[in-house]
Design a protein around this motif. Structure first.
Motif, mmCIF file in Angstrom:
data_model
loop_
_atom_site.group_PDB
_atom_site.id
_atom_site.type_symbol
_atom_site.label_atom_id
_atom_site.label_comp_id
_atom_site.label_asym_id
_atom_site.label_seq_id
_atom_site.Cartn_x
_atom_site.Cartn_y
_atom_site.Cartn_z
ATOM 1 N N ARG A 229 -0.671 66.750 -23.227
ATOM 2 C CA ARG A 229 0.752 67.225 -22.384
ATOM 3 C C ARG A 229 1.021 66.504 -21.080
ATOM 4 O O ARG A 229 1.938 66.447 -20.463
ATOM 5 C CB ARG A 229 0.715 68.462 -22.195
ATOM 6 N N SER A 230 -0.218 65.783 -20.768
ATOM 7 C CA SER A 230 -0.199 64.929 -19.304
ATOM 8 C C SER A 230 0.391 63.814 -19.590
ATOM 9 O O SER A 230 0.916 63.132 -18.582
ATOM 10 C CB SER A 230 -1.546 64.788 -18.940
ATOM 11 N N TYR A 231 0.852 63.153 -20.712
ATOM 12 C CA TYR A 231 1.207 61.930 -20.902
ATOM 13 C C TYR A 231 2.963 61.848 -21.223
ATOM 14 O O TYR A 231 3.498 62.844 -21.661
ATOM 15 C CB TYR A 231 0.736 61.212 -22.177
ATOM 16 N N GLY A 232 3.516 60.998 -20.704
ATOM 17 C CA GLY A 232 5.107 60.801 -21.123
ATOM 18 C C GLY A 232 5.811 62.052 -20.575
ATOM 19 O O GLY A 232 5.808 62.346 -19.476
ATOM 20 N N ASP A 233 6.684 62.610 -21.494
ATOM 21 C CA ASP A 233 7.555 63.539 -21.134
ATOM 22 C C ASP A 233 7.115 64.940 -21.220
ATOM 23 O O ASP A 233 7.580 65.905 -21.067
ATOM 24 C CB ASP A 233 8.808 63.532 -21.954
ATOM 25 N N VAL A 234 5.730 64.889 -21.427
ATOM 26 C CA VAL A 234 4.824 66.328 -21.237
ATOM 27 C C VAL A 234 5.165 67.086 -22.472
ATOM 28 O O VAL A 234 4.585 68.546 -22.569
ATOM 29 C CB VAL A 234 4.941 66.974 -19.806
ATOM 30 N N LEU A 235 5.973 66.749 -23.457
ATOM 31 C CA LEU A 235 6.353 67.547 -24.505
ATOM 32 C C LEU A 235 5.136 67.857 -25.819
ATOM 33 O O LEU A 235 5.051 68.763 -26.521
ATOM 34 C CB LEU A 235 7.423 67.211 -25.228
ATOM 35 N N ASP A 238 3.485 62.802 -30.763
ATOM 36 C CA ASP A 238 4.689 62.567 -31.924
ATOM 37 C C ASP A 238 3.765 62.839 -33.273
ATOM 38 O O ASP A 238 4.652 63.440 -34.369
ATOM 39 C CB ASP A 238 4.991 61.027 -31.759
ATOM 40 N N ARG A 258 4.625 68.045 -30.190
ATOM 41 C CA ARG A 258 5.872 68.120 -29.791
ATOM 42 C C ARG A 258 6.702 68.580 -30.921
ATOM 43 O O ARG A 258 6.695 68.675 -31.834
ATOM 44 C CB ARG A 258 6.509 66.606 -29.218
#
Length: 346
Positions: A229-235, A238, A258
């Motif tokens: 969850r630390s990457y990208g939009d934290v959602l 994929d 996500r």
């Protein structure tokens, strides 16, 4: 002939014994085994911890490459000396809806080599032509013996769940299927791949880094959910690939994926789950089961071997003679090898 036989339903009831050679039947060929990959399922059979139907006694092994040794009179298109790999579906009913629509891997009457039919850890294997594929000239027997596990990963990440360019993919478990899933995810254009393991996987986790993992996580030292969850939009991820063979791995997978993401479960796990599946509903997650493969999958993997787009050598840890099968099995079990291959000609 000599064969690696599971002779009883208890831990360790496996040894090299003299076993009857198969007889050539109408509509069949005999294949002389040259190289056979060791599967995680072979380890489970060795320790009697498998969770699928089996026959005892049975010759183990299903990841085979070899040459055609004999051809029945009513078989055409195959000749003695042809270099081949052999699919695992030793027999199918051929009549059910699944067989008729090309999904014979899911046939209710399917019998698999090394489980319910004598397998490939022997000098000869009886096979129907429908499961044979020609090995490209630039692919060795040892490399070709890895076609089956790569086909498992290809089916999971291409034909069942899919990876889109730029996706965040998490691979749970860095055994053979996890490592091969990492390669397929990269080939599909994953933007970031996180691989999870435990201390027993230390060597394999380092190998995962060399195979292209962007982040490796020892789940006993770091919280994998927080990492993902630390990457990208934290959602979250994929796609989460469960290649652990442990049912409980589904719980963190549900935490890491996500909303509207996917989980593909490849690893077998006989353990019952004791947690809520509500996150599957709340996030509208798609959960895929993925089992085995079909003819087209094998053809595609062999082509990718031949062109160098998939690299079986990157996960091949060692080649062992049949009489030293235990070393090959133990090397995989201990985490020293991602993949062991048994040479049937040593």
């Amino acid at each position: 002939m000599k064969g690696l036989l599971k002779y009883g339903r208890r831990d360790g009831a496996v040894e090299v014994r003299e076993v009857p050679a198969p007889e050539l039947l109408d509509g069949h060929v005999l294949i002389e085994a040259r190289a056979v990959g060791v599967c995680g399922s072979d380890l489970h059979m060795w320790h009697d911890t498998h969770s699928w139907p089996t026959r005892v006694p049975v010759v183990l092994g299903h990841e085979m490459a070899g040459v055609v040794a004999a051809v029945a009179d009513d078989v055409s298109a195959w000749e003695i000396g042809d270099r081949v790999v052999c699919e695992t579906a030793a027999s199918i009913c051929g009549e059910c809806t699944l067989c008729r629509t090309g999904r014979y891997n899911l046939c209710p009457g399917r019998e698999g080599y090394g489980a319910t039919r004598d397998g490939a850890f022997a000098e000869l294997l009886l096979a129907q032509p429908r499961v044979l594929h020609r090995i490209p000239d630039n692919v060795s027997f040892e490399q070709a013996a890895l076609t089956e596990p790569f086909a498992v990963a290809y089916n999971a990440l291409v034909e069942r769940a899919t990876v889109a360019p730029g996706d965040l993919v998490v691979v749970q478990g860095i055994g053979a299927i996890g490592a091969l899933s990492l390669q397929v995810a990269r080939l599909r254009g994953a933007g970031l791949v996180v691989v999870l393991g435990t201390p027993v996987d230390a060597l394999r986790l380092e190998k995962a880094r060399a195979l292209g993992a962007d982040r490796i996580v020892d789940v006993t030292a770091e919280d994998p959910v927080a990492v993902v969850r630390s990457y990208g939009d934290v959602l979250g991820a994929d796609l989460v690939v469960d290649a652990t063979g442990v049912s409980a791995a589904l719980r963190p997978a549900l935490d890491m994926v996500r909303p509207l993401g996917s989980i593909v479960k490849i690893g077998w796990g006989p353990q019952a789950v004791d947690f809520s599946l509500d996150p599957l509903v709340a996030k509208a997650v798609t959960l895929y089961g993925s089992f085995s493969h079909t003819w087209a999958t094998w053809e595609r993997v062999l082509q990718l071997f031949s062109t160098g787009r998939l690299d079986p050598d990157a996960v091949l840890g060692g080649v062992y003679p049949l009489e030293d099968w235990r070393s090959g099995f133990e090397a995989m079990e201990s985490g020293r090898n991602i993949k062991s291959v048994i040479s049937m000609t040593s």
